[in-house]
Enzyme design. Structure first.
Site, PDB file in Angstrom:
ATOM      1  N   PRO A   2      46.007  33.621  35.710  1.00  0.00           N
ATOM      2  CA  PRO A   2      44.277  33.375  35.985  1.00  0.00           C
ATOM      3  C   PRO A   2      43.571  33.246  37.381  1.00  0.00           C
ATOM      4  O   PRO A   2      44.457  33.561  38.275  1.00  0.00           O
ATOM      5  CB  PRO A   2      44.859  31.447  36.570  1.00  0.00           C
ATOM      6  CG  PRO A   2      46.800  32.054  36.134  1.00  0.00           C
ATOM      7  CD  PRO A   2      46.925  33.336  36.102  1.00  0.00           C
ATOM      8  N   GLU A   3      42.588  32.746  37.445  1.00  0.00           N
ATOM      9  CA  GLU A   3      41.509  33.029  38.533  1.00  0.00           C
ATOM     10  C   GLU A   3      41.551  32.238  39.649  1.00  0.00           C
ATOM     11  O   GLU A   3      42.485  31.368  38.977  1.00  0.00           O
ATOM     12  CB  GLU A   3      40.425  34.310  37.661  1.00  0.00           C
ATOM     13  CG  GLU A   3      40.558  35.189  36.588  1.00  0.00           C
ATOM     14  CD  GLU A   3      39.352  35.647  36.244  1.00  0.00           C
ATOM     15  OE1 GLU A   3      37.621  35.510  37.669  1.00  0.00           O
ATOM     16  OE2 GLU A   3      39.012  36.686  35.837  1.00  0.00           O
ATOM     17  N   LYS A  52      43.253  33.045  44.902  1.00  0.00           N
ATOM     18  CA  LYS A  52      44.508  33.366  44.344  1.00  0.00           C
ATOM     19  C   LYS A  52      46.216  33.271  45.063  1.00  0.00           C
ATOM     20  O   LYS A  52      46.902  32.976  44.213  1.00  0.00           O
ATOM     21  CB  LYS A  52      44.484  34.838  43.536  1.00  0.00           C
ATOM     22  CG  LYS A  52      43.328  34.946  42.392  1.00  0.00           C
ATOM     23  CD  LYS A  52      43.233  36.140  42.248  1.00  0.00           C
ATOM     24  CE  LYS A  52      42.039  36.919  41.305  1.00  0.00           C
ATOM     25  NZ  LYS A  52      42.075  38.161  41.870  1.00  0.00           N
ATOM     26  N   ARG A 159      43.100  36.722  56.356  1.00  0.00           N
ATOM     27  CA  ARG A 159      42.437  38.522  56.250  1.00  0.00           C
ATOM     28  C   ARG A 159      41.848  38.096  54.948  1.00  0.00           C
ATOM     29  O   ARG A 159      40.971  39.180  54.356  1.00  0.00           O
ATOM     30  CB  ARG A 159      43.612  39.098  55.917  1.00  0.00           C
ATOM     31  CG  ARG A 159      45.077  39.208  55.432  1.00  0.00           C
ATOM     32  CD  ARG A 159      46.103  40.157  54.937  1.00  0.00           C
ATOM     33  NE  ARG A 159      47.241  40.070  54.013  1.00  0.00           N
ATOM     34  CZ  ARG A 159      47.669  39.890  53.873  1.00  0.00           C
ATOM     35  NH1 ARG A 159      48.347  38.961  55.357  1.00  0.00           N
ATOM     36  NH2 ARG A 159      48.356  39.598  53.245  1.00  0.00           N
ATOM     37  N   ASN A 200      38.982  39.163  36.910  1.00  0.00           N
ATOM     38  CA  ASN A 200      38.875  40.804  35.638  1.00  0.00           C
ATOM     39  C   ASN A 200      37.058  40.154  34.910  1.00  0.00           C
ATOM     40  O   ASN A 200      36.312  40.022  34.522  1.00  0.00           O
ATOM     41  CB  ASN A 200      39.140  41.057  35.014  1.00  0.00           C
ATOM     42  CG  ASN A 200      38.559  42.726  34.424  1.00  0.00           C
ATOM     43  OD1 ASN A 200      37.100  42.877  35.029  1.00  0.00           O
ATOM     44  ND2 ASN A 200      38.923  42.913  33.986  1.00  0.00           N
ATOM     45  N   ARG A 297      41.055  48.381  36.314  1.00  0.00           N
ATOM     46  CA  ARG A 297      40.452  47.365  35.066  1.00  0.00           C
ATOM     47  C   ARG A 297      39.476  47.436  34.219  1.00  0.00           C
ATOM     48  O   ARG A 297      38.761  48.593  34.422  1.00  0.00           O
ATOM     49  CB  ARG A 297      40.084  46.670  36.023  1.00  0.00           C
ATOM     50  CG  ARG A 297      41.221  45.726  37.096  1.00  0.00           C
ATOM     51  CD  ARG A 297      42.716  45.712  36.512  1.00  0.00           C
ATOM     52  NE  ARG A 297      42.764  44.449  35.931  1.00  0.00           N
ATOM     53  CZ  ARG A 297      43.061  43.113  36.504  1.00  0.00           C
ATOM     54  NH1 ARG A 297      42.945  42.986  37.605  1.00  0.00           N
ATOM     55  NH2 ARG A 297      43.201  42.568  35.469  1.00  0.00           N
TER      56      ARG A 297
END
Length: 308
Positions: A2-3, A52, A159, A200, A297
């Site tokens: 899942p994004e 994420k 970061r 993606n 990808r």
DNA sequence: CCTTAATGGACAT
DNA sequence: TGTCCCTTAAGGT
């Protein structure tokens, strides 16, 4: 996986159904046994997402950090206070799905269904299990699941690039990080140090909607285009949080009927412009949508709408 | 029933 | 560039 929108939904879910309660934490699979022992019995005080990464803050000055990776997933169940509980994550070929564990959550209409009496026997490799008086959450297949200090959690966030779903975040930092790099825009959007939460699907769809060439070097992205790209992503991802699915098409670009002449549903075939539509005609210009590999990808794009 | 690819990313080489 | 993580569903036998 899942994004970012799914992780923000998860954070909301944990806040809604677990925050303020002491939790039993365990690791039926065993690989999170040490971490589970440190959290067991503690109370969840907050749940939040950055990109994420999911952070569960406990009252013992410890944080559980979970990254679902490519195929991690959480599933939930419980009593009536868990109404709306769902399963979020895991790879779904046609997109994210969320299924409600009805068997574990009998409602007033379920007649003689048995009352909630605790979580079921773990099925499969359950890395972590959180249980409150009212329900449970099982985590399977994450790429990261660890107990860290609040300071370490802050370092992880530090970061990461800016997350459009974090309130008060504007395009400034994103523009700065993109325009000092010469690598392709399509790579930069997937770089979590540049921008957090985009995967993606959002990469392909946002570049298409902005009419941008995926191979445009970051430093050549104009400020106006960059701001538009950020704002569009922020809107798309906020929609994703609300709806639970990534839907990027405008109504006027959707097919009215499917190949059999039946009225075409929005999901799944009408939801995207280019993602997994290679070989099909572009919804806007009719050019065949193409796919190629970028950084291992699949990158989908329309050569007509996104010409250099 | 079996094979494969899938919305990531850390780490080894 | 390859390997792991070790899930899930689609698609082919």
């Amino acid at each position: 996986m899942p994004e970012g929108h799914s992780i923000h939904r998860l954070a909301r879910q944990f806040r809604d159904v677990f925050a303020g309660e002491p939790l039993r934490v365990s690791s039926p699979q065993g690989r999170f046994a040490d971490g589970a022992r440190r959290l067991d019995g503690a109370t969840l005080v907050d749940a939040r997402a950055h990109g994420k990464h999911l952070f569960l803050d406990f009252d013992v000055d410890l944080v559980m950090r979970v990254h679902l990776g490519l195929y991690g997933a959480w599933s939930f169940g419980g009593d009536e206070t868990f109404r709306g509980a769902s399963s979020i994550g895991a790879p779904r070929r046609m997109g994210e799905t969320e299924t409600f564990d009805r068997a574990a959550t009998p409602g007033p209409d379920d007649g003689g269904a048995p009352a909630y009496s605790g979580p079921p026997e773990p099925v499969g490799q359950v890395r972590a299990r959180l249980v409150s008086a009212h329900g449970w959450a099982d985590l399977r297949g994450p790429s990261a699941c660890e107990v860290i200090t609040p300071g370490e959690a802050a370092a992880v966030v530090a970061r990461l690039g800016p997350d459009p779903l974090v309130a008060g975040t504007g395009p400034g930092e994103f523009l700065e990080r993109v325009t000092r790099r010469s690598v392709a825009l399509g790579q930069l959007l997937m770089d979590q140090a540049v921008l957090s939460g985009v995967g993606n699907i959002y990469r392909a769809e946002s570049l298409f909607r902005a009419g941008l060439d995926p191979w445009l070097p970051g430093r050549r992205l104009g400020a106006a285009d960059g701001v538009r790209l950020w704002e569009d992503l922020a809107g798309l991802m906020a929609d994703g949080v609300r709806v639970g699915r990534i839907i990027t098409t405008e109504p006027e670009h959707r097919d009215a009927v499917d190949p059999d002449g039946e009225p075409a549903p929005l999901w799944p075939d009408n939801a995207h412009y280019v993602y997994q539509r290679d070989g099909l005609d572009c919804r806007v210009c009719g050019t065949a949508v193409r796919v190629t590999q970028m950084q291992a990808r699949n990158l989908f794009w329309c050569p007509g709408c996104q010409a250099p």
